[in-house]
Design an enzyme around this catalytic site. Structure first.
Site, short mmCIF file in Angstrom:
data_model
loop_
_atom_site.label_atom_id
_atom_site.label_comp_id
_atom_site.label_asym_id
_atom_site.label_seq_id
_atom_site.Cartn_x
_atom_site.Cartn_y
_atom_site.Cartn_z
CE LYS A 191 19.63 -6.96 -79.31
NZ LYS A 191 19.03 -5.64 -79.09
CE LYS A 193 24.32 -7.10 -82.31
NZ LYS A 193 23.43 -5.92 -82.40
CG ASN A 224 23.03 -4.70 -85.95
OD1 ASN A 224 23.11 -5.85 -85.48
ND2 ASN A 224 23.01 -3.63 -85.18
CD GLU A 248 17.39 -4.71 -81.86
OE1 GLU A 248 16.89 -5.39 -80.96
OE2 GLU A 248 18.41 -4.01 -81.72
CD GLU A 274 20.29 -0.35 -82.92
OE1 GLU A 274 19.79 -1.39 -82.46
OE2 GLU A 274 21.51 -0.20 -83.09
CG HIS A 324 19.88 0.91 -79.03
ND1 HIS A 324 20.84 1.89 -79.21
CD2 HIS A 324 20.44 -0.26 -79.38
CE1 HIS A 324 21.95 1.31 -79.67
NE2 HIS A 324 21.74 0.02 -79.78
CD GLU A 346 20.39 -2.92 -75.91
OE1 GLU A 346 20.96 -3.91 -76.39
OE2 GLU A 346 20.20 -1.88 -76.56
#
Ligand code: MG
Length: 390
Positions: A191, A193, A224, A248, A274, A324, A346
């Protein structure tokens, strides 16, 4: 009647098949563990140390449970969580049988004075630490790893995807080199960012990583919570060019309507959870069709007790659960091995040196933990090495 059975102290005709057990002491702790390199960043956070704020719970049976929540190593708020554990919840646990874990979760969650100021945030993260410690005791008392206590089987395979990389503070060259390294190590999923100031930079980074790792490796992206709906929709429509498994946390964490609109507008599935604190919050997203990969975290959700409820809810909607791991995998590996909706988790190894049996990946699959308990037993030197004065 087994040799361990006794007679109920008040009704001498009723055999007691389970010896009573009482909580005798609760001690909070704070650990700060350095993360990869000199610090990492996503679109919303910068972190140099991962925090574990928790409780050691002792019993008159000689069994010690350990539970914790996960933080960004921010001492002022870590101390608030500690205070909540020690001063708000601990008095409610004195003398209780720790194996009554679901009943105790309800007792603590529904304490009127705590509920008045809580239901999310610090009180819920403190509750998570206690609930995990109680499940740890439950499993140790049964002499089983938690996954087995929960009814899991030895044959299940739990695939790992690596999230110890892909950071937004890395250059494109570092990002690509690290992605290649993870694949060479055997991971079949990674994954990265997203959420750069210029979203076109994110597209360039995604394209470069996809080209470097090839078509056979799962690639996920994580915003995020950075973007608004127009930006997320515009970029999300391009993700299918790169075979992105999920998008995500594209937008603000609590925005059900926005995620529902996005889910209807793009082909790439949405993953989130999460940052959600309650079963009700998950129910809102799931019922709205605003999430396809459900990502509960025991450390924020209030512990293992509500995590199992969320996972069952996801299963009822036939949605995959991909935990998460703010616990750095230790607890969630047991839950994922046990729960039928969970097949992928993860991998992020920042706290491996803290635990007696750290979560381990071989090839691209998690090793089944063997020690009794919830995977939270600290190494003897963990508090000395990583403990912070509270
Ligand atoms: Mg995330």
């Amino acid at each position: 009647m087994g040799t361990n059975s006794r007679i109920h102290p008040e009704r001498n005709d009723v055999p007691l098949l389970v010896d009573p057990m009482k909580i005798t002491e609760l001690r909070p702790f704070i650990l700060h563990v350095p993360v990869t390199g000199s610090g990492i960043a996503d679109s919303s956070h910068q972190v140099t140390d991962w925090g574990a704020v928790g409780a050691l719970i002792d019993t008159d049976a000689g069994i010690r449970g350990c539970g914790y929540t996960g933080t960004h190593g921010h001492l002022p708020t870590d101390r608030l969580i500690c205070d909540c554990i020690e001063h708000a919840y601990a008095p409610l646990l004195a003398g209780e049988d720790p194996r009554n874990v679901r009943a105790l979760w309800s007792k603590l969650y529904h304490c009127p004075s705590i509920r008045w100021v809580g239901r999310a945030g610090i009180t819920q993260m403190a509750l998570a630490a206690i609930d995990v410690a109680l499940w740890d005791i439950q499993a140790k008392a049964a002499g089983m790893p938690l996954w087995k206590l929960l009814g899991g089987g030895e044959s299940k395979r739990l695939e790992a995807y690596n999230t110890d990389g892909g950071w937004l503070n890395w250059s494109l060259e570092q990002l690509v080199a690290d992605a290649q390294t993870m694949v060479e190590e055997g991971f079949r999923g990674i994954k990265i960012k997203v959420g750069s100031p210029d979203p076109n930079d994110d597209l360039r980074r995604i394209a470069a990583v996809r080209e470097a790792i090839g078509p056979g490796v799962k690639l996920m992206v994580d915003g995020n919570g950075r973007w608004d709906l127009p930006t997320a929709r515009n970029l999300g429509r391009k993700f299918c060019d790169f075979d992105i498994v999920w998008f995500e946390e594209p937008m603000w964490f609590d925005d059900v309507r926005g995620h529902r609109a996005l889910a209807r507008a793009i082909e790439t599935p949405i993953a989130l959870g999460e940052q959600l604190y309650s079963l009700d919050a998950f129910a809102s997203f799931i019922e709205a069709g605003a999430v396809q990969y459900v990502q509960p975290d025991v450390t924020r959700l209030g512990g293992i007790t509500p995590w199992l409820q969320v996972a069952d809810l996801a299963l009822a909607y036939r949605l995959p659960v991909v935990a998460h791991v703010a616990d750095m995998m230790q607890i969630h590996q047991h839950l994922a091995f046990a729960h039928p909706a969970s097949h992928l988790m993860e991998y992020i190894p920042w706290m491996r040196e803290c635990f007696e049996e750290p979560a381990t990946v071989r090839g691209s699959y998690f090793h089944l933990p063997q020690s009794p308990g919830a995977g939270t037993t600290l190494r003897p030197d963990a508090l000395e090495r990583f403990g912070v004065d509270r």
